[in-house]
Design a protein around this motif. Structure first.
Motif, PDB file in Angstrom:
ATOM      1  N   LYS A 148       0.846  -1.187   0.000  1.00  0.00           N
ATOM      2  CA  LYS A 148       0.000   0.000   0.000  1.00  0.00           C
ATOM      3  C   LYS A 148       0.885   1.242   0.000  1.00  0.00           C
ATOM      4  CE  LYS A 148      -3.838  -0.112   2.431  1.00  0.00           C
ATOM      5  NZ  LYS A 148      -4.800  -0.215   3.567  1.00  0.00           N
ATOM      6  N   GLY A 168      -4.332   3.608  -0.253  1.00  0.00           N
ATOM      7  CA  GLY A 168      -4.787   2.337  -0.802  1.00  0.00           C
ATOM      8  C   GLY A 168      -3.659   1.477  -1.337  1.00  0.00           C
ATOM      9  N   SER A 169      -4.019   0.322  -1.853  1.00  0.00           N
ATOM     10  CA  SER A 169      -3.004  -0.619  -2.354  1.00  0.00           C
ATOM     11  C   SER A 169      -2.615  -0.269  -3.785  1.00  0.00           C
ATOM     12  CB  SER A 169      -3.524  -2.053  -2.287  1.00  0.00           C
ATOM     13  OG  SER A 169      -4.663  -2.205  -3.096  1.00  0.00           O
TER      14      SER A 169
END
Length: 207
Positions: A148, A168-169
């Motif tokens: 992430k 986020g990833s």
């Protein structure tokens, strides 16, 4: 008055960041060494330090790869000392004086410069109060392998992380054995083909 352009800049490499750290620890000569598959390469030298032993382990502020790491050798009070982990590196750097020091501090908290994805996990900017670093973090080596990226706000006054934004990833890798592999789950959820309607049997009765 100093002015700061809030345009993001990329870290050129992990090695260049380490080469530009500003140690606050009082040392005589010191060396920054990159060990790559058994070979020692001196990538920063301050003063002359002749006698030291090659180390079998070290630190990294980027993606940790087997056989590729860094370590520091320095002389203090006539004694040769070694830094082979991030906590030791943090003490060696001491106070955060610049963006390189900030990146080292972030590494001790588990964040990394991802040289293959510097657009999301290897850039920074600063203003008069803070350093802002976009860095990665390895979340899982299991199923899936996941990384992430985050934006860290590090105070220039206190040297602490004031805010972390989760972006986020940016990598999720599944292998065939992953029970949570979305591709496999999709296949399992497919409806089974319906049986074709049976045709009426032909009558064998004679008229």
């Amino acid at each position: 008055m100093l002015s700061y352009a809030q345009q993001k800049r990329q870290f050129s490499s992990v090695a260049s960041v380490l080469q530009n750290i500003t140690p606050n620890m009082r040392t005589d000569p010191w060396l920054l060494i990159q060990k790559n598959y058994g070979k020692d390469n001196i990538i920063k030298q301050s003063g002359v330090l002749k006698d030291y032993a090659s180390q079998n382990s070290g630190f990294n502020i980027g993606i940790a790869e087997e056989g590729n790491f860094y370590y520091i050798v320095y002389s203090f009070g006539g004694k040769t000392e070694y830094i082979t982990d991030l906590e030791g590196l943090k003490k060696f750097v001491g106070k955060i004086d610049d963006i390189q020091d900030a990146a080292v501090f972030a590494a001790t908290e588990g964040y990394i410069i991802d040289e293959d994805f510097k657009d999301v996990a290897g850039n920074y900017y600063e203003d008069i109060s803070n350093y802002y670093l976009d860095l990665g973090k390895l979340i899982s080596k299991e199923c899936p392998y996941q990384k992430k990226h985050y934006t860290l706000t590090i105070s220039k006054v206190t040297g602490t992380i004031n805010f972390v934004k989760d972006n986020g990833s940016y990598i999720e890798l599944y292998n065939k054995k992953c029970t949570n592999n979305p591709r496999l789950l999709k296949i399992e959820k497919k409806e089974e083909p319906k049986d074709e309607p049976k045709k009426p049997a032909k009558s064998t009765k004679r008229r």
